[in-house]
Write an enzyme that holds these catalytic residues in place. Structure first.
Site, PDB file in Angstrom:
ATOM      1  N   GLU A  94      -3.177  -8.538 -85.257  1.00 24.54           N
ATOM      2  CA  GLU A  94      -2.735  -9.921 -86.134  1.00 24.54           C
ATOM      3  C   GLU A  94      -3.867  -9.818 -87.239  1.00 24.54           C
ATOM      4  OE1 GLU A  94      -3.075 -13.085 -83.406  1.00 24.54           O
ATOM      5  OE2 GLU A  94      -1.216 -12.637 -82.632  1.00 24.54           O
ATOM      6  N   CYS A 107      -7.823 -12.427 -93.407  1.00 25.72           N
ATOM      7  CA  CYS A 107      -8.624 -12.101 -92.369  1.00 25.72           C
ATOM      8  C   CYS A 107      -8.125 -11.028 -91.643  1.00 25.72           C
ATOM      9  CB  CYS A 107      -8.570 -13.470 -91.499  1.00 25.72           C
ATOM     10  SG  CYS A 107      -9.509 -13.406 -89.975  1.00 25.72           S
ATOM     11  N   CYS A 114     -11.543  -7.350 -77.615  1.00 29.68           N
ATOM     12  CA  CYS A 114     -12.742  -7.362 -78.224  1.00 29.68           C
ATOM     13  C   CYS A 114     -13.884  -7.567 -76.775  1.00 29.68           C
ATOM     14  CB  CYS A 114     -13.261  -8.749 -78.967  1.00 29.68           C
ATOM     15  SG  CYS A 114     -15.029  -8.715 -79.696  1.00 29.68           S
ATOM     16  N   CYS A 118     -17.155 -13.446 -76.080  1.00 28.88           N
ATOM     17  CA  CYS A 118     -17.672 -14.838 -76.403  1.00 28.88           C
ATOM     18  C   CYS A 118     -17.021 -15.822 -75.582  1.00 28.88           C
ATOM     19  CB  CYS A 118     -17.567 -15.253 -78.111  1.00 28.88           C
ATOM     20  SG  CYS A 118     -18.661 -13.862 -79.087  1.00 28.88           S
ATOM     21  N   CYS A 121     -13.925 -17.908 -77.128  1.00 30.29           N
ATOM     22  CA  CYS A 121     -12.882 -17.241 -78.158  1.00 30.29           C
ATOM     23  C   CYS A 121     -11.704 -16.557 -77.435  1.00 30.29           C
ATOM     24  CB  CYS A 121     -13.526 -16.099 -78.718  1.00 30.29           C
ATOM     25  SG  CYS A 121     -12.624 -14.775 -79.726  1.00 30.29           S
ATOM     26  N   SER A 191     -18.043 -10.045 -90.713  1.00 28.60           N
ATOM     27  CA  SER A 191     -18.707 -10.960 -89.889  1.00 28.60           C
ATOM     28  C   SER A 191     -18.956  -9.976 -88.286  1.00 28.60           C
ATOM     29  CB  SER A 191     -17.597 -11.979 -89.607  1.00 28.60           C
ATOM     30  OG  SER A 191     -18.102 -12.899 -88.572  1.00 28.60           O
ATOM     31  N   ASN A 215     -23.464 -20.322 -83.814  1.00 28.61           N
ATOM     32  CA  ASN A 215     -22.850 -21.182 -82.904  1.00 28.61           C
ATOM     33  C   ASN A 215     -23.699 -21.710 -82.070  1.00 28.61           C
ATOM     34  OD1 ASN A 215     -20.458 -20.261 -83.882  1.00 28.61           O
ATOM     35  ND2 ASN A 215     -20.507 -18.359 -82.617  1.00 28.61           N
ATOM     36  N   CYS A 332      -9.568 -19.772 -86.204  1.00 30.96           N
ATOM     37  CA  CYS A 332     -10.859 -19.025 -85.662  1.00 30.96           C
ATOM     38  C   CYS A 332     -10.774 -19.051 -84.224  1.00 30.96           C
ATOM     39  CB  CYS A 332     -12.147 -19.563 -86.266  1.00 30.96           C
ATOM     40  SG  CYS A 332     -13.401 -18.574 -86.170  1.00 30.96           S
TER      41      CYS A 332
HETATM   42  S1  SF4 Z   1     -15.577 -14.349 -81.395  1.00 29.18           S
HETATM   43 FE1  SF4 Z   1     -15.492 -12.508 -82.573  1.00 29.18          FE
HETATM   44  S2  SF4 Z   1     -17.127 -11.005 -81.269  1.00 29.18           S
HETATM   45 FE2  SF4 Z   1     -16.909 -12.801 -80.100  1.00 29.18          FE
HETATM   46  S3  SF4 Z   1     -15.131 -12.592 -78.680  1.00 29.18           S
HETATM   47 FE3  SF4 Z   1     -13.986 -13.156 -80.264  1.00 29.18          FE
HETATM   48  S4  SF4 Z   1     -13.547 -11.698 -81.568  1.00 29.18           S
HETATM   49 FE4  SF4 Z   1     -15.182 -10.960 -80.230  1.00 29.18          FE
END
Ligand code: SF4
Length: 346
Positions: A94, A107, A114, A118, A121, A191, A215, A332
Site C-alpha cells: 500500500e 508515504c 516487516c 514493533c 504496529c 524513516s 517511541n 501510521c
Molecule cells: S513500525 Fe515500521 S519498523 Fe516497526 S513493525 Fe511497523 S512497519 Fe515495521
C-alpha cells in the site's frame, strides 16, 4: 531480470549508462531514456521517439519497463488516499497520499510485511514476505503521480526501509536525480526503527532527511515495544543520530507514538528533552491508533496536551499528528497490504 530481460526501472542512471555501454551506446542515450521513464512516464521504448530506431529495437529485445497500476483505491473522509498495488508475484503493498494545505505527501512501502515486530504496529504483525525491488518502490510514486501531484515522499509505509537498504538507495538515486523523478533532497525522508549501521551507510550514500521512530525514553519500555532496541539500544541509536550527516540546518524527525499509560507521562516528556538536548531534531507526536489484535490504548487528550506543551516550552518544534485516514486504516502503523473487502476495485 525478467524473462532474461533487465527491468530498466531497477537501474540508476549510472547503471543504465553501464548497461548501454555494454551495447556500445553513448552515455547521453541513458539520460534520454531516464527522462522518458521518469519525466514523460513512458511505458514502452517505442514511445521514445528521439532514440534511433535500432536502439529502440535493441532495448525492446534486452529490457522491459515495469509498471504498477493501483488495484484499488480508498479515499478517506479527510481526503487521504490509500492505493493498493498487486505485485508480479501476487503480493500486495500500500501507498498512502496525505493531502495537506500547502503540500501533498506520499508515504511509500519498502517491503512486503516487516520483520521488526514493533508491538504497536499492524504491519509488524505480518511477517516479512520479501523486500521490494527498486522498481517496485519508484513505481508506487510513478503510479500515484498519474492520479495526483506529489510534493513530498516519506518512506514510512510497510516495511523497515533500512532493512532493504540496497534497493532503497537505488530508488532514492532515481527519486532524487535531476534526470529522474526530480525530487529535492528536502522533500524526501527515510524513516527507521533504528538500524544503527544502516543509518550510517544511508548517510554516506545519499543526501536525504532522516526520521527515527523512537517511541520510548527508556530502554525498558523501548525493548518491550520495539525489539530492535535489544540489539541497538537508545545510547547507540542516539549516537547514530548525532553523527548522521544532515545538510545545512535540517533536523532529524523524531517520531513518537504516544500510548496510554506506557510512554505518555510528563516524566517521559522530560526524559525525551534530555535525550534530544544535543540532537538537531523536531518531534512528531502520533497518538496511537487503536486496532484489533493490540491491547494498547490511545492516550487521553489531556496527556497529549501536557506532553506537547512541555516540549514546546523547551523550544522544540513539535507537531501532534492528527490521525489522517484512520477511517480507512491508512494511519501510521495500520498498513497491512490489503484493502477491506467492502472496497470496490478500480
Ligand atoms: S513500525 Fe515500521 S519498523 Fe516497526 S513493525 Fe511497523 S512497519 Fe515495521
Amino acid at each position: 531480470m525478467m524473462n532474461g530481460k533487465t527491468d530498466v526501472k531497477n537501474l540508476t542512471l549510472d547503471d543504465l549508462i553501464a548497461f548501454l555501454a555494454g551495447k556500445g551506446k553513448e552515455r547521453y542515450r541513458a539520460r534520454q531514456i531516464f527522462k522518458w521513464l521518469y519525466q514523460k512516464d513512458a511505458r514502452s521504448f517505442a514511445e521514445m521517439t528521439d532514440l534511433a530506431k535500432d536502439l529502440r529495437r535493441d532495448m525492446e529485445e534486452a529490457a522491459i519497463i515495469s509498471n504498477l497500476e493501483p488495484e484499488a483505491l480508498e479515499v478517506s473522509r479527510d481526503g487521504t488516499r490509500k492505493y493498493l498495488f498487486r505485485l508480479e508475484d501476487g503480493n500486495t503493498v500500500e501507498s498512502v497520499l496525505i493531502p495537506e494545505e500547502d503540500r501533498t505527501t506520499l508515504c511509500i512501502s519498502s517491503q512486503v510485511g516487516c520483520a521488526m515486530a514493533c508491538e504497536f504496529c499492524l504491519t509488524g504483525t505480518f511477517r516479512l514476505a520479501r523486500n521490494l525491488t527498486a522498481a517496485e518502490i519508484v513505481n508506487q510514486i510513478c503510479a500515484v503521480r498519474r492520479d495526483v501531484p506529489v510534493r513530498n515522499i516519506v518512506f514510512m509505509g510497510m516495511g523497515e526501509p533500512l532493512a532493504n537498504l540496497d534497493n532503497v538507495v537505488k530508488a532514492l538515486k532515481i527519486i532524487l536525480h535531476d534526470d529522474g523523478l526530480q525530487f529535492s533532497t528536502r522533500r524526501v525522508t527515510v524513516s527507521t526503527a533504528g538500524l544503527v549501521p544502516e543509518m550510517e551507510r544511508l548517510g554516506r550514500e545519499v543526501t536525504v532527511n532522516l526520521a527515527v521512530s523512537l517511541n520510548a525514553t527508556t530502554d525498558d519500555v523501548r525493548d518491550r515495544i520495539m525489539p530492535i532496541n535489544r540489539k541497538y539500544p537508545l545510547r547507540m541509536l542516539l549516537d547514530a543520530c548525532r553523527s548522521y550527516p544532515l545538510p545545512g540546518r535540517r533536523k532529524i524527525t523524531i517520531e513518537y507514538v504516544m500510548i496510554k499509560g506506557l510512554n505518555d507521562s510528563l516524566e517521559d516528556a522530560k526524559r525525551l528533552v534530555k535525550l534530544l538536548s544535543d540532537i538537531p531534531s523536531k518531534i512528531n507526536l502520533i497518538p496511537f491508533n487503536e486496532h484489533d489484535g493490540c491491547s494498547f490504548k490511545s492516550p487521553e487528550q489531556g496527556a497529549i496536551d501536557v506532553f506537547h506543551s512541555y516540549l514546546l516550552s523547551k523550544h522544540f518544534t513539535v507537531i501532534t499528528r492528527s490521525s489522517r485516514g484512520a477511517d480507512i486504516s491508512a494511519a501510521c502503523g495500520q498498513l497491512k497490504g490489503k484493502l477491506d473487502k467492502s472496497v470496490a476495485s478500480i
